[in-house]
Write a protein that holds these residues in place. Structure first.
Motif, PDB file in Angstrom:
ATOM      1  N   ASP A   1      39.457  43.138  32.517  1.00 35.11           N
ATOM      2  CA  ASP A   1      39.434  42.260  31.387  1.00 35.11           C
ATOM      3  C   ASP A   1      38.884  43.425  30.286  1.00 35.11           C
ATOM      4  O   ASP A   1      37.758  43.872  30.191  1.00 35.11           O
TER       5      ASP A   1
ATOM      6  N   ALA B   1      34.275  41.670  27.442  1.00 33.19           N
ATOM      7  CA  ALA B   1      33.603  41.820  28.680  1.00 33.19           C
ATOM      8  C   ALA B   1      33.088  43.311  29.447  1.00 33.19           C
ATOM      9  O   ALA B   1      32.616  43.381  30.529  1.00 33.19           O
TER      10      ALA B   1
ATOM     11  N   GLU C   1      37.472  38.780  35.840  1.00 24.92           N
ATOM     12  CA  GLU C   1      38.136  37.903  34.995  1.00 24.92           C
ATOM     13  C   GLU C   1      38.901  37.251  35.693  1.00 24.92           C
ATOM     14  O   GLU C   1      39.312  35.875  35.584  1.00 24.92           O
TER      15      GLU C   1
ATOM     16  N   ARG D   1      42.516  32.799  35.701  1.00 24.31           N
ATOM     17  CA  ARG D   1      41.174  33.380  35.102  1.00 24.31           C
ATOM     18  C   ARG D   1      40.353  32.396  35.584  1.00 24.31           C
ATOM     19  O   ARG D   1      40.368  31.263  35.380  1.00 24.31           O
TER      20      ARG D   1
END
Length: 255
Positions: A49, A121, A224, A240
């Protein structure tokens, strides 16, 4: 982007969207119950991510660096945009890449740039300001495509016109260039893939309880998700964690 050549190059070398393993419901953003159909061996890789970066390498060694949506830099600073830290992260790699295609095609290296201040993230990968990248795909493009109009190029790209490397070729190129790829988690027979929403959520947790590309010990460590692809890359999909958690929560609440 007013330069027609650069606009065509940008359009031709963008990464196509990857469908979700369970399709998204356009009405509420939740997941539907059907799954993407795979056959044969399926390679599981970590979905990192960060932000999508690309290096466009020409047969003569010239290169461009781009984000998902636009070209940011070209050899010799002919184009330069420091957005998202992509150029800073990828320029040393781009400068040492060597053209290897005997058919004089344009090579596009697709990499996930992640870490410090890159995406929401970022703290899952670093707490100390580190940045890195991982290679996840390579495509070959014939230069003639750049002579088409942009609408034609977009249609060609979105319908599989870019020729992507299979797993063996991708691994050979990564080894030759000294580039780390996104983590390979397992190779499964398609019959072993999960079907239901809850089953897939549990499967994700079993195969990827934490990211494998944390950049330091202070990283949060949450992953992720997983990308699924056939060995020849003819079928590819992503799963995800957030999509499954959201769907399960909505269903638990009767929505």
């Amino acid at each position: 982007m007013t330069n027609p050549y650069l606009a065509a190059l940008n359009t031709a070398t963008k990464y196509p969207s990857i469908p979700t393993y369970h399709p998204l419901n356009p009405k509420n953003g939740g997941l539907l119950d059907e799954t993407t159909t795979f056959t044969g061996d399926v390679i599981l890789t970590e979905k990192v991510d960060g932000t999508n970066g690309r290096i466009v390498l020409f047969p003569d060694g010239d290169f461009f660096i781009g984000s998902r949506e636009e070209l940011l830099h070209a050899r010799g600073d002919r184009v330069h945009n420091p957005a998202l830290g992509i150029v800073e992260a990828l320029e040393p790699l781009a400068a040492r890449l060597q053209p290897r295609d005997e058919h004089r095609q344009i090579l596009v290296f697709f990499l996930e740039v992640y870490g410090h201040k890159i995406g929401g993230a970022a703290k899952q990968y670093t707490g100390n300001g580190n940045v890195d990248y991982r290679l996840f795909d390579i495509a070959c493009i014939l230069p003639d495509v750049l002579d088409w109009d942009r609408a034609q190029i977009s249609t060609w790209r979105d319908n599989g016109g870019q020729r992507f490397c299979n797993e063996a070729t991708l691994q050979r190129a990564a080894t030759a260039e000294g580039i780390e790829v996104t983590p390979r988690l397992a190779t499964l027979d398609a019959d072993a893939l999960p079907a239901g929403i809850q089953e897939t959520h549990d499967w994700l947790t079993a195969y990827l309880p934490a990211t494998r590309v944390a950049l330091d010990d202070t990283a949060g460590g949450q992953a992720e998700g997983i990308v699924l692809r056939t060995v020849d890359r003819s079928v590819i999909a992503k799963a995800r964690f957030q999509d499954y958690a959201r769907t399960l929560k909505r269903r638990a609440n009767g929505r």
